[in-house]
Scaffold this active site. Structure first.
Site, PDB file in Angstrom:
ATOM      1  CE1 TYR A 261      -9.697   3.125   8.214  1.00 15.76           C
ATOM      2  CE2 TYR A 261     -10.379   4.313  10.178  1.00 15.76           C
ATOM      3  CZ  TYR A 261      -9.403   3.979   9.258  1.00 15.76           C
ATOM      4  OH  TYR A 261      -8.140   4.495   9.388  1.00 15.76           O
TER       5      TYR A 261
ATOM      6  CE  LYS B 189      -7.348   1.072  10.309  1.00 16.26           C
ATOM      7  NZ  LYS B 189      -6.212   0.564   9.530  1.00 16.26           N
TER       8      LYS B 189
ATOM      9  CB  ILE C   7      -1.921  11.193   9.001  1.00 14.30           C
ATOM     10  CG1 ILE C   7      -1.966   9.991   9.950  1.00 14.30           C
ATOM     11  CG2 ILE C   7      -0.475  11.543   8.633  1.00 14.30           C
ATOM     12  CD1 ILE C   7      -1.192  10.142  11.229  1.00 14.30           C
TER      13      ILE C   7
ATOM     14  N   GLY D 116       0.846  -1.194   0.000  1.00 23.06           N
ATOM     15  CA  GLY D 116       0.000   0.000   0.000  1.00 23.06           C
ATOM     16  C   GLY D 116       0.878   1.240   0.000  1.00 23.06           C
TER      17      GLY D 116
ATOM     18  CG  ASP E  56      -0.025   1.133  -4.292  1.00 20.34           C
ATOM     19  OD1 ASP E  56      -0.099   1.570  -3.121  1.00 20.34           O
ATOM     20  OD2 ASP E  56      -0.962   1.224  -5.111  1.00 20.34           O
ATOM     21  CB  ILE E  57      -3.242  -2.279  -6.257  1.00 16.44           C
ATOM     22  CG1 ILE E  57      -4.083  -3.113  -7.217  1.00 16.44           C
ATOM     23  CG2 ILE E  57      -3.918  -0.940  -5.932  1.00 16.44           C
ATOM     24  CD1 ILE E  57      -5.401  -3.580  -6.609  1.00 16.44           C
TER      25      ILE E  57
ATOM     26  N   GLY F 160      -0.236   5.061  -0.908  1.00 14.56           N
ATOM     27  CA  GLY F 160      -1.222   5.822  -0.139  1.00 14.56           C
ATOM     28  C   GLY F 160      -0.627   7.013   0.580  1.00 14.56           C
ATOM     29  CD  GLN F 161      -2.705  11.215   4.721  1.00 12.55           C
ATOM     30  OE1 GLN F 161      -3.477  10.400   5.227  1.00 12.55           O
ATOM     31  NE2 GLN F 161      -2.583  12.447   5.177  1.00 12.55           N
TER      32      GLN F 161
HETATM   33  N1  SER Z   1      -7.910   9.290   8.947  1.00  8.25           N
HETATM   34  C1  SER Z   1      -8.817   8.187   9.146  1.00  8.25           C
HETATM   35  C2  SER Z   1     -10.172   8.510   8.655  1.00  8.25           C
HETATM   36  O1  SER Z   1     -10.567   9.634   8.788  1.00  8.25           O
HETATM   37  C3  SER Z   1      -8.913   7.832  10.605  1.00  8.25           C
HETATM   38  O2  SER Z   1      -7.944   6.914  10.915  1.00  8.25           O
HETATM   39  O3  SER Z   1     -10.838   7.656   8.172  1.00  8.25           O
END
Ligand code: SER
Length: 320
Positions: A141, A145, A171, A8, A34-35, A11-12
């Site tokens: 999500y 987690k 982040i 991945g 990465d894909i 990604g960010q």
């Molecule tokens: N940045 C993520 C989100 O907003 C939270 O871990 O989904």
């Protein structure tokens, strides 16, 4: 010497984690996967492999080929995107993690995978949210987690796989945009401030959330993976935070530097409901005590840096 695979990588977080790890461990010791085929052009300084993290065979072949000993699994659909297609979010988020854990078990690798503030839910204490507390998230999500945290601990206890993880807050960064997250507004607002001198905020005033600037997030990954295992009472997953603010505070910090910047609110009900179910701010004292977590950036210093870096990119014509 470590041989690291970042899955991945486009990604960010991955896009900045790869060069950060390359600086520490050497370019050829960090493999980006990465894909997205476009990533081949981005990761020119070290090895790159095209990989769908759900393809367990190819994933294992890459680990074998490069004699990988540490996997950073950075694959995830974020919270708001997850609510649009929960089944796909489960398939991708859990599939990539299960493949990482199984391959780590087979090839004796350590695994880092981020958890999130999204692992908490409306029943968790909102202020100074403890390390160990009730976790009943209401998003797919977050459910992924929490499951991932438990699986990480399970693989450590049952198979001795060296799994470690942090609960990242939002982040904030300036290389790769996040996509489909609830905390994304705190990134987008800087681009809006520079480009349009205006931003439409999807979360209402008063919505406090934990946040962190990317350099601290990268330090967290490496510091935790380098930590003395005998000091770790927790593994999956540590609360880590650097700051907590609500939209009018980040707006004020930017306006101090760009006086004609304006902001209005157009609340996205899905994002608001998600944000309301997450902590206002977490207690990250266990991370501080067990592996020396100590973030360096706050809202003021981060705002100076974000405006400088993004401003320079616009001037150089790298952004439109
Ligand atoms: N940045 C993520 C989100 O907003 C939270 O871990 O989904």
């Amino acid at each position: 010497m470590k041989n690291i695979l970042v899955v991945g990588a486009g990604g960010q977080i991955g896009s900045e984690l790869v060069p950060h790890l390359q600086k520490i461990y050497g370019n050829s010791n960090v493999v980006a996967a990465d894909i997205n085929t476009k990533c081949a052009d981005v990761f020119k300084d070290g090895p790159f492999e095209l990989l769908d993290a759900l393809d367990a065979q190819k994933f294992a072949d890459i680990v074998k080929k490069y004699k990988i000993d540490t996997i950073y699994n950075m694959v995830a659909l974020l919270s708001a995107t997850g609510e649009k297609n929960p089944q796909l979010a489960w398939k991708i988020n859990m599939g990539a993690l299960m493949n990482s854990l199984e391959i780590a078990r087979e090839f004796n690798c350590a695994v880092f995978t981020p958890s999130s503030i999204g692992a908490f839910g409306p029943n968790s204490p909102k202020d100074n949210t403890p390390q160990d507390t009730i976790m009943r998230p209401t998003t797919i999500y977050g459910i992924c987690k929490v499951t991932g945290e438990m699986l990480g601990d399970y693989y450590f206890q049952k198979y001795g796989v060296d799994t470690r993880s942090v609960r990242f807050p939002g982040i904030i960064s300036n290389v790769t945009l996040p996509g489909g997250g609830t905390t994304d507004y705190a990134v987008e607002i800087y681009y809006g401030a520079i480009q349009q001198k205006h931003y439409v905020c999807p979360l209402p005033e008063g919505t406090y959330l934990d946040m962190m600037y990317m350099p601290d997030a990268l330090d967290a990954c490496v510091q935790l993976m380098e930590a003395d295992p005998s000091k770790l009472k927790h593994r999956n997953s540590f609360n880590v935070t650097a700051m907590s603010f609500e939209p009018s505070q980040i707006y004020a910090a930017i306006k101090k530097r760009i006086p004609d910047f304006t902001m209005e609110y157009d609340v996205d009900p899905v994002k608001k409901a998600i944000a309301d179910s997450w902590p206002n701010y977490m207690d990250d004292s266990c991370a501080r005590e067990e592996w020396g977590w100590n973030p360096k950036w706050n809202l003021e210093t981060m705002t100076d840096d974000m405006l400088k870096v993004i401003g320079e990119k616009y001037k150089a014509g790298l952004l439109k």
